[in-house]
Design an enzyme around this catalytic site. Structure first.
Site, PDB file in Angstrom:
ATOM      1  CD  GLU A 172      -2.485   1.278   2.735  1.00 32.18           C
ATOM      2  OE1 GLU A 172      -3.410   2.088   2.868  1.00 32.18           O
ATOM      3  OE2 GLU A 172      -2.129   0.501   3.649  1.00 32.18           O
TER       4      GLU A 172
ATOM      5  CE  LYS B  46      -8.611   1.704   2.957  1.00 33.46           C
ATOM      6  NZ  LYS B  46      -7.575   2.033   3.962  1.00 33.46           N
TER       7      LYS B  46
ATOM      8  CB  CYS C 251      -5.350  -0.648   4.650  1.00 31.67           C
ATOM      9  SG  CYS C 251      -4.925  -0.337   6.391  1.00 31.67           S
TER      10      CYS C 251
END
Length: 532
Positions: free
Chosen positions: A283, A347, A404
């Site tokens: 990430e 995301k 995440c």
């Protein structure tokens, strides 16, 4: 023993709340990485006995709520203390807020447990049916905790079963929240052993719980079977650069960071092993916008061996309207051997206060000089929640992107929880993350354990690449086929396990079976409600 339990039940006021807090904190030992299931049994039995005392003679919702809140406050404080590490990365700016994360968050989330116990209190009885009432109340409370105000289903009670390879197989049918109902039923049932009741009512629930636990284990062992096959022609390399947080986001380190990624990606494989075909970087890999930096992409293309496809986390910016600030997304990008970005996923489930400041608090907090942890003007923008997460990666089956803590949400791989497009069934879950905020604490281990359960729920392999670890490949039955240590600069070469053909019941029906379990628990609780 009955005298001691009677003493617990007789507690009042702050002593009752303190006992509930300590019991909940002890119960956190059932969570990853410890996995001590008896701790949750002791914690829930104490809560049941405290409820017996509070409900004696009449059903009172207030005391039930406070017992549940104190129990949840203790459980989450003991299980989430490592969140404080994130406030120490830039201590000069965030140290003052450490108590808000370590104490304030569990304090607030404890309200869900209070609500769960309050609901259980509505149907409370001194008979075994109260165990079903607790399972209904806590099962519903944990589901709400995972959905209300963006949700935070971290260390859900079902993880007490969801970290054991045999027991976690039930998640393929009922998901994390179904495991929660099962965990509460199994762990709270021994509370009836010391009731002043018939032998059937005293020993029946505990015996049923033991039978259920053994049945889950045996069925899980049977479901595992032989190792899962692998996808032919695919060899993964997961790069774990172990970049420290104080260096990772500094633009002046850009060249050194890219060079480190390329060097780790190009190291020769072990003798006798196939060369990697696909490279994964974690990430937010770069302290710059790689989509706007053709030179950096050319450097990456030149540095990687021919034919290798890169999947990397990266910040992405859209083209702003005149006079407006560009929106920044936390993304996964697919970069082909010539340096071209061919697909992206933005995301959707951002971390409140970590990646953005929620709603009305944004303007207020910025007005007094505060910001989210990731220092991006205005914070990250969430991706489109209604869009499919499927990435097209040459040489791979369809890839579901998660970034995440998106991987801690059950059914997160589906847009708005809807079924996956049957025309393009996914072949793996890709999770890129940066757990460097939390150091060598239980946090990264809990994160991996929860992501691992998504593989079992969906019948898909999990490929997880973390900046500081733990990086891992997990097969669709939850077996970790390869993983790295934490806080080590390294890489991981691994084959890609194949998905389970036809998927799992949970992938098809979601939380429908969990809802049915709640209804059964509610029916059992109401059936035994006639006397307190």
């Amino acid at each position: 023993m009955r005298e001691r339990i009677a003493g617990l039940a007789a507690l009042r006021g702050w002593r009752r709340l303190a006992c509930a807090f300590v019991a909940g904190a002890f119960g956190a030992l059932a969570m990853p990485p410890y996995g001590f299931l008896p701790a949750l049994a002791i914690a829930l039995c104490v809560a049941v006995w405290l409820m017996d005392g509070a409900m004696a003679g009449r059903r009172r919702i207030g005391p039930a709520f406070l017992i549940g809140w104190a129990w949840g406050f203790g459980f989450l404080t003991a299980g989430l203390w490592w969140l404080g590490s994130a406030f120490l990365v830039e201590a000069d700016e965030f140290l003052w807020a450490l108590p808000l994360g370590v104490i304030g968050l569990p304090f607030g989330l404890g309200l869900f447990y209070g609500a769960g116990f309050a609901v259980a209190g509505l149907a409370w009885t001194r008979r075994p049916a109260r165990i079903a009432a607790v399972a209904f109340g806590l099962g519903g409370a944990e589901w709400l905790r995972g959905h209300v105000l963006t949700g935070f289903p971290w260390n859900v009670l079902g993880m007490a079963l969801g970290q054991n390879l045999w027991l976690m197989q039930a998640a393929a049918f009922v998901g994390l929240y179904g495991l929660t109902v099962l965990a509460v039923l199994v762990c709270a049932a021994p509370a009836t052993l010391f009731d002043r009741a018939s032998q059937r009512e005293r020993f029946g629930p505990a015996a049923a719980a033991a039978i259920l636990l053994v049945a889950l284990a045996l069925a899980g062992a049977d479901r595992l079977g032989p190792p899962d096959p692998v996808v032919t022609g695919v060899r993964l390399r997961l790069v774990q650069p172990n970049l420290q947080q104080d260096a990772k986001f500094r633009p002046e380190n850009r060249d050194d960071i890219v060079d480190r990624y390329i060097e780790l990606s190009d190291r020769p494989p072990e003798a006798g092993e196939a060369a990697p075909t696909h490279i994964v970087w974690p990430e937010s890999a770069f302290p710059f916008l790689i989509q706007r930096d053709a030179d950096a992409r050319a450097k990456i293309a030149a540095g990687l061996k021919p034919g290798r496809v890169l999947m990397t986390g990266a910040a992405r910016a859209d083209e702003p309207l005149p006079g407006e600030r560009p929106r920044i997304y936390n993304a996964i990008m697919v970069i082909e051997p010539d340096g071209t970005i061919t697909d992206t996923y933005d995301k959707v489930h951002l971390v409140p206060f970590g990646e953005y400041l929620p709603g009305v608090l944004d303007g207020v907090l910025r007005a007094i000089g505060l910001r989210q942890f990731v220092a991006i003007p205005g914070g990250f923008t969430a991706g489109d929640a209604a869009s499919q997460r499927i990435l097209t990666v040459p040489g791979l089956p369809p890839v579901v992107g998660t970034i995440c803590y998106e991987a801690i949400f059950p059914a997160a791989i589906r847009p708005l929880g809807q079924p996956i497009d049957s025309a393009r069934p996914p072949g793996l879950i890709l999770n890129v993350t940066n757990d460097g905020w939390f150091g060598d604490t239980p946090g990264p281990r809990q994160h991996l354990a929860q992501a691992r359960l998504r593989a079992v729920e969906e019948g898909l392999p999990l490929v997880r690449d973390a900046n500081t670890g733990i990086s891992a490949v997990v097969d669709p039955h939850g077996r970790v086929t390869a993983q790295t240590p934490i806080d080590v600069e390294t890489y991981l070469d691994a084959d890609l396990p194949a998905r389970i053909l036809g998927g799992t019941p949970y992938a098809r029906f979601g939380d429908l079976l969990f809802a049915g379990m709640l209804m059964v628990c509610a029916g059992l609780a109401l059936a035994g409600r006639e006397r307190v």
